[in-house]
Each structure stands twice: as C-alpha cells, then as structure tokens.
Motif scaffolding. Structure first.
Motif, PDB file in Angstrom:
ATOM      1  N   HIS A  29       4.461  -8.113  15.905  1.00  0.00           N
ATOM      2  CA  HIS A  29       4.981  -6.830  15.964  1.00  0.00           C
ATOM      3  C   HIS A  29       5.610  -6.163  14.677  1.00  0.00           C
ATOM      4  CE1 HIS A  29       7.949  -9.779  14.557  1.00  0.00           C
ATOM      5  NE2 HIS A  29       9.184  -9.035  14.399  1.00  0.00           N
ATOM      6  N   CYS A  30       5.095  -6.899  13.435  1.00  0.00           N
ATOM      7  CA  CYS A  30       5.599  -6.573  12.226  1.00  0.00           C
ATOM      8  C   CYS A  30       4.589  -6.821  11.236  1.00  0.00           C
ATOM      9  CB  CYS A  30       6.872  -7.139  11.852  1.00  0.00           C
ATOM     10  SG  CYS A  30       7.500  -6.949  10.056  1.00  0.00           S
ATOM     11  N   LEU A  31       4.321  -5.653  10.459  1.00  0.00           N
ATOM     12  CA  LEU A  31       3.364  -5.803   9.344  1.00  0.00           C
ATOM     13  C   LEU A  31       3.848  -5.212   8.147  1.00  0.00           C
ATOM     14  CD1 LEU A  31       0.213  -4.460  11.541  1.00  0.00           C
ATOM     15  CD2 LEU A  31       0.383  -6.978  10.255  1.00  0.00           C
ATOM     16  N   GLY A  32       3.291  -5.569   6.949  1.00  0.00           N
ATOM     17  CA  GLY A  32       3.973  -5.169   5.870  1.00  0.00           C
ATOM     18  C   GLY A  32       3.170  -5.447   4.404  1.00  0.00           C
ATOM     19  N   TRP A  33       3.832  -5.021   3.535  1.00  0.00           N
ATOM     20  CA  TRP A  33       3.331  -5.633   2.069  1.00  0.00           C
ATOM     21  C   TRP A  33       4.597  -6.100   1.388  1.00  0.00           C
ATOM     22  CZ3 TRP A  33      -1.885  -5.461   0.693  1.00  0.00           C
ATOM     23  CH2 TRP A  33      -2.674  -4.462   1.802  1.00  0.00           C
ATOM     24  N   SER A  34       4.285  -6.986   0.364  1.00  0.00           N
ATOM     25  CA  SER A  34       5.066  -7.614  -0.436  1.00  0.00           C
ATOM     26  C   SER A  34       4.420  -7.862  -1.917  1.00  0.00           C
ATOM     27  CB  SER A  34       5.367  -9.117  -0.116  1.00  0.00           C
ATOM     28  OG  SER A  34       6.293  -9.135   1.005  1.00  0.00           O
ATOM     29  N   LEU A  35       4.926  -7.688  -2.899  1.00  0.00           N
ATOM     30  CA  LEU A  35       4.322  -7.940  -4.169  1.00  0.00           C
ATOM     31  C   LEU A  35       5.291  -9.018  -4.971  1.00  0.00           C
ATOM     32  CD1 LEU A  35       6.457  -6.827  -6.602  1.00  0.00           C
ATOM     33  CD2 LEU A  35       5.952  -4.509  -5.883  1.00  0.00           C
ATOM     34  N   GLN A  36       4.595  -9.542  -6.092  1.00  0.00           N
ATOM     35  CA  GLN A  36       4.921 -10.787  -6.672  1.00  0.00           C
ATOM     36  C   GLN A  36       4.728 -10.582  -8.203  1.00  0.00           C
ATOM     37  OE1 GLN A  36       4.354 -14.680  -5.557  1.00  0.00           O
ATOM     38  NE2 GLN A  36       6.254 -15.425  -6.466  1.00  0.00           N
ATOM     39  N   VAL A  37       5.540 -10.630  -9.185  1.00  0.00           N
ATOM     40  CA  VAL A  37       5.332 -10.703 -10.489  1.00  0.00           C
ATOM     41  C   VAL A  37       5.452 -12.228 -10.992  1.00  0.00           C
ATOM     42  CG1 VAL A  37       6.191  -9.869 -12.776  1.00  0.00           C
ATOM     43  CG2 VAL A  37       6.072  -8.236 -10.837  1.00  0.00           C
ATOM     44  N   PRO A  38       4.759 -12.622 -11.891  1.00  0.00           N
ATOM     45  CA  PRO A  38       4.813 -14.049 -12.167  1.00  0.00           C
ATOM     46  C   PRO A  38       6.385 -14.329 -12.875  1.00  0.00           C
ATOM     47  CG  PRO A  38       2.839 -13.039 -13.119  1.00  0.00           C
ATOM     48  CD  PRO A  38       3.671 -11.849 -12.303  1.00  0.00           C
ATOM     49  N   GLY A  39       6.768 -15.428 -12.180  1.00  0.00           N
ATOM     50  CA  GLY A  39       8.313 -15.781 -12.519  1.00  0.00           C
ATOM     51  C   GLY A  39       9.291 -15.300 -11.639  1.00  0.00           C
ATOM     52  N   ASN A  40       9.022 -14.391 -10.737  1.00  0.00           N
ATOM     53  CA  ASN A  40       9.656 -13.869  -9.962  1.00  0.00           C
ATOM     54  C   ASN A  40       9.212 -14.136  -8.520  1.00  0.00           C
ATOM     55  OD1 ASN A  40      10.630 -12.722 -12.255  1.00  0.00           O
ATOM     56  ND2 ASN A  40      10.627 -10.548 -11.376  1.00  0.00           N
ATOM     57  N   ALA A  41      10.497 -14.014  -7.579  1.00  0.00           N
ATOM     58  CA  ALA A  41      10.360 -14.030  -6.430  1.00  0.00           C
ATOM     59  C   ALA A  41       9.458 -12.950  -5.702  1.00  0.00           C
ATOM     60  CB  ALA A  41      11.723 -14.333  -5.420  1.00  0.00           C
ATOM     61  N   ARG A  42       8.851 -13.399  -4.655  1.00  0.00           N
ATOM     62  CA  ARG A  42       8.235 -12.199  -3.668  1.00  0.00           C
ATOM     63  C   ARG A  42       9.026 -11.445  -2.934  1.00  0.00           C
ATOM     64  NH1 ARG A  42       3.282 -14.919  -0.078  1.00  0.00           N
ATOM     65  NH2 ARG A  42       3.136 -15.705  -2.095  1.00  0.00           N
ATOM     66  N   GLU A  43       8.911  -9.977  -3.186  1.00  0.00           N
ATOM     67  CA  GLU A  43       9.834  -8.851  -3.038  1.00  0.00           C
ATOM     68  C   GLU A  43       8.938  -8.076  -1.831  1.00  0.00           C
ATOM     69  OE1 GLU A  43      11.893  -8.499  -7.139  1.00  0.00           O
ATOM     70  OE2 GLU A  43      10.691  -6.895  -6.428  1.00  0.00           O
ATOM     71  N   GLY A  44       9.677  -7.574  -0.715  1.00  0.00           N
ATOM     72  CA  GLY A  44       9.065  -6.648   0.152  1.00  0.00           C
ATOM     73  C   GLY A  44       9.005  -5.176  -0.463  1.00  0.00           C
ATOM     74  N   VAL A  45       7.717  -4.553   0.025  1.00  0.00           N
ATOM     75  CA  VAL A  45       7.772  -3.271  -0.767  1.00  0.00           C
ATOM     76  C   VAL A  45       7.494  -2.377   0.508  1.00  0.00           C
ATOM     77  CG1 VAL A  45       5.793  -1.857  -1.545  1.00  0.00           C
ATOM     78  CG2 VAL A  45       6.037  -4.193  -2.350  1.00  0.00           C
ATOM     79  N   ALA A  46       6.790  -2.676   1.651  1.00  0.00           N
ATOM     80  CA  ALA A  46       6.960  -1.735   2.935  1.00  0.00           C
ATOM     81  C   ALA A  46       6.708  -2.337   4.013  1.00  0.00           C
ATOM     82  CB  ALA A  46       5.658  -0.609   2.532  1.00  0.00           C
ATOM     83  N   ALA A  47       7.032  -1.895   5.113  1.00  0.00           N
ATOM     84  CA  ALA A  47       6.891  -2.470   6.484  1.00  0.00           C
ATOM     85  C   ALA A  47       6.740  -1.433   7.510  1.00  0.00           C
ATOM     86  CB  ALA A  47       8.013  -3.545   6.849  1.00  0.00           C
ATOM     87  N   LEU A  48       6.184  -1.813   8.636  1.00  0.00           N
ATOM     88  CA  LEU A  48       6.134  -1.031   9.894  1.00  0.00           C
ATOM     89  C   LEU A  48       6.134  -1.766  11.168  1.00  0.00           C
ATOM     90  CD1 LEU A  48       3.029  -0.972  10.756  1.00  0.00           C
ATOM     91  CD2 LEU A  48       2.956   0.832   9.109  1.00  0.00           C
ATOM     92  N   TYR A  49       6.639  -1.310  12.367  1.00  0.00           N
ATOM     93  CA  TYR A  49       6.343  -2.096  13.533  1.00  0.00           C
ATOM     94  C   TYR A  49       4.902  -1.724  14.045  1.00  0.00           C
ATOM     95  CZ  TYR A  49      11.210  -3.407  13.572  1.00  0.00           C
ATOM     96  OH  TYR A  49      12.246  -3.950  13.165  1.00  0.00           O
ATOM     97  N   HIS A  50       4.414  -2.698  14.615  1.00  0.00           N
ATOM     98  CA  HIS A  50       3.079  -2.520  15.327  1.00  0.00           C
ATOM     99  C   HIS A  50       2.998  -1.507  16.345  1.00  0.00           C
ATOM    100  CE1 HIS A  50      -0.723  -3.530  17.425  1.00  0.00           C
ATOM    101  NE2 HIS A  50      -1.378  -3.868  16.177  1.00  0.00           N
TER     102      HIS A  50
END
Length: 121
Positions: A29-50
């Motif tokens: 039902h949900c798709l999206g993108w996350s990013l991660q910089v070394p040393g940091n937690a993964r963060e959400g960037v964008a999302a949408l409903y299928h």
C-alpha cells in the motif's frame, strides 16, 4: 520475496538532476524513498500510496524532488532536480509500513540495497 532493486544513482554537479528507479516491490500500500548519510540514521525523503492520491516529502526536498509510480511498469521513481551537495547520500527504495506505522511518516517495512548519489559543488 523479490528484493527491491534501485538504480540511477551517480555523481552530478550542484544544480543537476538524476532519476532513481526501483523495481521488485509486490502488492503493497505504501512506497517511498529514504536516504542515509554515514554515521546517521536512515531518513524518509518521499512517500506515496500505491492506490494513488497524496505524495509526501521531507521539507528539505519539497519542490525539488518528485516521487512517481508507473503501475504498468511496476516501477517507482524519484526525480531529483536542482541537486545540492547536502543531498549526497545513499538512497534506498522502500515498501510497506511497519505494524502500526504510517506511510506519511516514512515508517517503511523494507528497503533495497541502495544507490549512491553524490553531488559536488
């Protein structure tokens, strides 16, 4: 379960564009993108409903990035424009939400292996 597979990362100069692609997601039902910089937690960037409807963006990318789903090709995209050096990160395609989680909060259940985006000044 078919893994999520990202592609399209690379190195660009500030102001440039890239388009990331993701395949391998199933019925979710949900798709999206996350990013991660070394040393940091993964963060959400964008999302949408299928099923369609709203798209959600982190404030840092709103107006520059666009998330889109091509249902015919079963491919998720992240169009990245006016890239900045601070966008440099590993970008992960994401699908589903954890139990009790919300798509608009980027509480994704699974991720791909990632694709590197490097933006030089």
């Amino acid at each position: 379960q078919v893994p999520l597979v990202e592609s399209g990362g690379g190195s660009v100069q500030a102001g440039g564009s890239l388009r990331l692609s993701c395949t391998g997601f199933g019925d979710t039902h949900c798709l999206g993108w996350s990013l991660q910089v070394p040393g940091n937690a993964r963060e959400g960037v964008a999302a949408l409903y299928h099923r369609g409807g709203y798209e959600y963006y982190d404030a840092s990318v709103k107006g520059r990035f666009t998330v889109a789903l091509d249902k015919a090709k079963n491919t998720l995209y992240l169009e990245m424009n006016n890239l900045k050096p601070e966008d440099t990160a590993m970008y992960f395609c994401a699908a589903g939400t954890v139990e009790g989680g919300y798509c608009y909060n980027y509480q994704f259940a699974s991720w791909g292996q990632g694709t590197q985006v490097t933006v030089s000044s």
